[in-house]
Design an enzyme around this catalytic site. Sequence first.
Site, PDB file in Angstrom:
ATOM      1  N   HIS A  10       0.577  -1.007  -0.254  1.00  0.00           N
ATOM      2  CA  HIS A  10       0.148  -0.163   0.410  1.00  0.00           C
ATOM      3  C   HIS A  10       1.114   1.131  -0.147  1.00  0.00           C
ATOM      4  O   HIS A  10       1.754   0.720   0.718  1.00  0.00           O
ATOM      5  CB  HIS A  10      -0.489  -0.245   1.180  1.00  0.00           C
ATOM      6  CG  HIS A  10      -2.112   0.555   1.254  1.00  0.00           C
ATOM      7  ND1 HIS A  10      -1.962   2.246   1.238  1.00  0.00           N
ATOM      8  CD2 HIS A  10      -3.520   0.558   0.786  1.00  0.00           C
ATOM      9  CE1 HIS A  10      -3.879   3.041   1.133  1.00  0.00           C
ATOM     10  NE2 HIS A  10      -3.813   1.994   0.603  1.00  0.00           N
ATOM     11  N   ASP A  65      -8.032  -5.099   0.204  1.00  0.00           N
ATOM     12  CA  ASP A  65      -8.422  -6.011  -1.023  1.00  0.00           C
ATOM     13  C   ASP A  65      -7.873  -8.247  -0.718  1.00  0.00           C
ATOM     14  O   ASP A  65      -8.195  -8.771  -1.807  1.00  0.00           O
ATOM     15  CB  ASP A  65      -7.302  -5.848  -2.134  1.00  0.00           C
ATOM     16  CG  ASP A  65      -8.702  -4.408  -3.309  1.00  0.00           C
ATOM     17  OD1 ASP A  65     -10.025  -4.150  -3.003  1.00  0.00           O
ATOM     18  OD2 ASP A  65      -7.949  -3.635  -3.045  1.00  0.00           O
TER      19      ASP A  65
END
Length: 453
Positions: A315, A372
């Site tokens: 991320h 996710d």
Amino acid sequence: MDMTQVNVPAETQTATLHLPGQPPFDMAVTVGTENEHAFDVTQLRSNTGYITLDNGYGNTGSCTSAITYIDGDKGILRYRGYPIEQLAVNSSFVEVAWLLIYGELPTPQQLRRFRQLLTEHEMLHEGLRHHFEGFPPSAHPMAMLSAMINASSCYHPELIENDDEENFMASAAKLMSKVRTIAAFSFKKSLGQPIVYPHPEKSYCRNFLHMMFSIPYAPYEPSPEVLGAFMKFLILHADHEQNCSTSTVRMVCSSGANLFASVAAGVCALWGPLHGGANQSAIEMLQKIYASGESVKTIVEQVKEKKFRLMGFGHRVYKSYDPRAIILKQALQDLLKRTGQEDPLMDIAMELEEVALTDDYFISRSLYPNVDFYSGLILRNIGIPVNMFTVMFAIGRIPGWIAHWYEQRRSGGRIFRPRQVYTGATERNYLSIEERNGCANDLGCDAAYLRGI
Ligand code: CMC
């Protein structure tokens, strides 16, 4: 030799930039409520001729915002100050939507009114419903969603022309409510099943699952486990500050575009596999690993050789475990336990996580599971098909996009218009087609034809 220095003496709240051959340039320092510091470069170019260059905007604050706070090093995510862990357990999606948009948890009257508006606006105009007929059965639901959001605004021109407070609330409720109906209708269309209309007595999440999974004469009623997991999924996706799609919404808004147009653009930005599309890619990756029978260790080695990325990992902001992934992993484990379901992909995901988190490649780059990684597994175990995963993300993100559109619109900010450092050819003179390489007349070039005469 470094001739450029930026000094930020905290006590003066001014940063001074020393550029070669120029007098010191002072910039105001802005300090956020969580003690984040930024220096304001708004006047930089007009005073010094320089611009800042920031590939991927990792160091650029495009706005100030009071909606969501993330501390990526500590794994903190808060909506309007409330920790995501508390909201995921105690709140409902509709309540979180109000909180994000208006800044405070709603009073019982406000919540009732907002729920009423969502129910009032849940139907699609029959004209709009017929738009679905124009899409081929194989159309990706994200393409349909974006197109239908824009199309739905054509049925409410009054909301586009005027965004006073009353109209804004109606627009927000219309968008949030209709997106759910559009998503479910597009799913039914892809199956070739009749459309199931929304039920005015059902709550937001229950109503969506009803439109997705009921068929004529066989109404679907989700178990509390399924409903709870789905609600958590939506709450955890509701906002994430200035990510790619939200920045897109704010950018489109900055030109004066209406809420529907701005959010339709956000849907397109979300679609990419590095952003919201990662939930689909992550499951497809797990399915491939399962089908290939390859060991998780081999897969990790391939990732380290940069043959592909581990989807659902890494991320830009989180350099520790994404707090949303922690909650979703737990929710998934609860769902599987309570329903007695088994999912071989869950076993692969857990093993992948374990191997990756002990490997130096991932440790040194601070790569952890993101939202996710487990969200697709939740959706899959609720019965949502893989090509609808990113649409689910979009339904969850609608309140965040609305909140950011509203904040941007009310800020009176300037149109977003980044600069560039041009690296193309310098000025040169036009060459006629006969003068260009490989087009000499002896090769049979018909100059008049090439010029389109
Ligand atoms: N698997 C393997 N290596 C990775 C991964 C990954 N998922 N993510 C980053 N890296 C490596 C990358 O190759 C680079 O290595 P090196 O330094 O050797 O060149 C290093 O880590 C830094 O990567 P980056 O591309 O500079 O990082 P970024 O901040 O630009 O990208 C990201 C962030 C999320 C796009 C990226 O981590 C990624 O592609 N992840 C997979 C896609 C994904 O799961 N996206 C969903 C993000 S969360 C949902 C959302 O809000 O969008």
